[in-house]
Design a protein around this motif. Structure first.
Motif, PDB file in Angstrom:
ATOM      1  N   THR A 173       0.798  -1.219   0.000  1.00 52.01           N
ATOM      2  CA  THR A 173       0.000   0.000   0.000  1.00 52.01           C
ATOM      3  C   THR A 173       0.836   1.278   0.000  1.00 52.01           C
ATOM      4  N   ASP A 174       1.992   1.265   0.652  1.00 51.49           N
ATOM      5  CA  ASP A 174       2.816   2.475   0.662  1.00 51.49           C
ATOM      6  C   ASP A 174       3.249   2.851  -0.756  1.00 51.49           C
TER       7      ASP A 174
ATOM      8  N   HIS B 261       0.193   3.937  -2.770  1.00 53.33           N
ATOM      9  CA  HIS B 261      -0.170   5.302  -2.419  1.00 53.33           C
ATOM     10  C   HIS B 261       0.748   6.306  -3.130  1.00 53.33           C
TER      11      HIS B 261
ATOM     12  N   LYS C  59      -0.635   8.805  -6.143  1.00 48.39           N
ATOM     13  CA  LYS C  59      -0.569  10.250  -5.938  1.00 48.39           C
ATOM     14  C   LYS C  59       0.266  10.926  -7.025  1.00 48.39           C
TER      15      LYS C  59
ATOM     16  N   MET D  81      -9.185   3.444   0.880  1.00 50.84           N
ATOM     17  CA  MET D  81      -7.932   4.190   0.763  1.00 50.84           C
ATOM     18  C   MET D  81      -7.771   4.760  -0.641  1.00 50.84           C
TER      19      MET D  81
ATOM     20  N   ILE E  93      -7.708   8.731  -1.714  1.00 47.50           N
ATOM     21  CA  ILE E  93      -6.564   9.374  -2.392  1.00 47.50           C
ATOM     22  C   ILE E  93      -7.046  10.138  -3.617  1.00 47.50           C
TER      23      ILE E  93
END
Length: 470
Positions: A424-425, A428, A432, A457, A461
């Motif tokens: 997920t990091d 993300h 982005k 999540m 975002i």
């Protein structure tokens, strides 16, 4: 050096010389006979016989400058530049005003990539010339040396001088046009050719070149007229018919273009270029049966011409006959396995047929061969995603980032893939990035990873990024 134009005399000398070699008899030849014999052997690439003739000639005429100059030619052919220079110095001491010595000196310098020094030697030869009306060859040599130095303006000056000496030196005329082309001086070339044609109005080469210049600046009607004059000057001039055909295509006169291309087929063996252009013209006219017939003739005439295989493959793609397109692109790939364009078409056709493994293989081959276009990276990625090869997809995209570091299309895909793998990091970060570069491309997530849109999540975002951008 002058050579006898009497063929019977030369044939007798050659027969006598070769008979002497077979019998080991020593026969006398005057120096001009030796010069003609040596010249004949050099012209025909018989270097060993030329060397024998030079050796025997110098034994009988040890003071002959011309025979020594032939010896220098052999030294140059054998890259024995030191030997050539030593003999040239000796000859210069004997005849300091002999222009041929400077010409050969220039030849040695040119072979050693000392082109400015070669020009200097040729200019001395020009000063020493006893027959200014015959200096065309010298001007041509100087022009060629300037070409080696990429000094096209200077080369142009000397090639023009060649034509001043000999209006029908078509080699010089081609070199003049080469310089104009390199300098992108189409109008200057047109002006020059019009003046030239005033002096030599039936020169098919000049009319052909004039047509090419008008074609380059898109004055197609004038180009067409120029090629007509080239054909009037020589009705067997294949190049003029070809160029006229290309002009008629630009004017959308496809039937007339076909007629001109077909004339070239009647004048000589069919060329793949003419067959291909006829095929394209029939395609433009909607005569598909004839179009594919000529595309097929093209690939049979020249199997190494990639444009032929591409034309027939794209013809079948256009008509959605993907099986037939695949048949031809497979043949093309078997002939040339390193052609990037073939592999791109191979991949696209297999993708249309939903042969995903083969399509992925095609895109990978294209990438391995250096086709780093963004659509190639993305197409391969999307296929790998469809095949469930997520790790391979990520590796492919990370490679593409080196070439396209600010691509939203890459970033969205990376974001989706990392979320898919529960990293997920990273997901993300890349999502982005994609939104930052171009928020309108968020549809990529919906198309390739629709299940991610239900993840809070991911939704957060996207919505947060869009709100902040507004």
């Amino acid at each position: 050096m002058e050579y006898s134009s009497n063929d019977d005399f030369q044939d007798m000398s050659l027969t006598k010389f070769e008979s002497m070699l077979k019998t080991n008899d020593v026969l006398f030849f005057d120096s001009s006979e030796f010069e003609n014999i040596i010249h004949h052997y050099l012209e025909n690439g018989k270097i060993a016989l030329a060397k024998k003739a030079i050796k025997l000639g110098l034994q009988q005429h040890p003071t002959s400058i011309n025979l020594s100059l032939f010896k220098i030619e052999i030294y140059i052919l054998e890259n024995k530049f030191d030997d050539a220079n030593t003999l040239l110095d000796d000859l210069h001491n004997l005849e300091p005003n002999n222009e041929e010595i400077y010409i050969q000196k220039a030849n040695v310098l040119s072979k050693q990539d000392m082109h400015q020094e070669a020009i200097n030697a040729l200019l001395i030869a020009l000063d020493l010339s006893q027959a200014p009306d015959d200096d065309g060859d010298l001007y041509g040599l100087i022009g060629m040396e300037y070409l080696f130095l990429d000094q096209f303006e200077n080369a142009l000056i000397y090639f023009k001088k060649c034509l001043d000496v000999n209006l029908t030196d078509y080699s010089a005329l081609h070199n003049v046009m080469y310089c104009f082309d390199f300098l992108d001086q189409n109008q200057e070339a047109i002006d020059f050719l019009n003046v030239y044609l005033d002096k030599n109005p039936y020169c098919e080469v000049a009319w052909h070149q004039l047509g090419r210049q008008y074609f380059a600046i898109k004055q197609y009607e004038k180009a067409n007229a120029s090629f007509d004059f080239a054909i009037i000057s020589d009705d067997t001039f294949i190049g003029a018919y070809i160029e006229k055909g290309k002009v008629l295509e630009k004017l959308k006169k496809y039937t007339e273009a076909i007629e001109n291309y077909k004339i070239t087929l009647a004048l000589d063996d069919p060329t793949s270029f003419a067959l291909l252009r006829i095929g394209h013209c029939y395609e433009k006219l909607g005569e598909d049966d004839l179009a594919v017939q000529f595309f097929d003739r093209t690939v049979k005439e020249d199997p190494l011409l990639d444009k032929g295989w591409i034309a027939i493959t794209k013809f079948y793609i256009k008509h959605q006959n993907y099986q037939k397109a695949l048949y031809f692109i497979n043949k093309a790939v078997n002939i040339d396995n390193d052609n990037v364009l073939y592999w791109k078409l191979y991949a696209q056709i297999n993708q249309r047929l939903n042969f995903l493994e083969e399509a992925e293989r095609g895109y990978k081959h294209a990438l391995d061969l250096g086709n780093y276009e963004l659509d190639t990276w993305l197409s391969r990625t999307d296929i790998l995603i469809n095949l469930g090869e997520y790790e391979a997809s990520i590796f492919n995209l990370l490679q593409s980032l080196e070439f396209y570091p600010e691509s939203a299309e890459i970033e969205y895909r990376l974001g989706g893939l990392y979320f898919k793998l529960l990293q997920t990091d990273k997901g993300h970060y890349h999502l982005k990035n994609g939104l930052r570069i171009n928020a309108d491309y968020d549809f990529i997530i919906e198309e390739l990873f629709p299940c991610l849109l239900n993840k809070p999540m991911v939704k957060n975002i996207i919505s947060t990024s869009k709100k902040s951008s507004n």
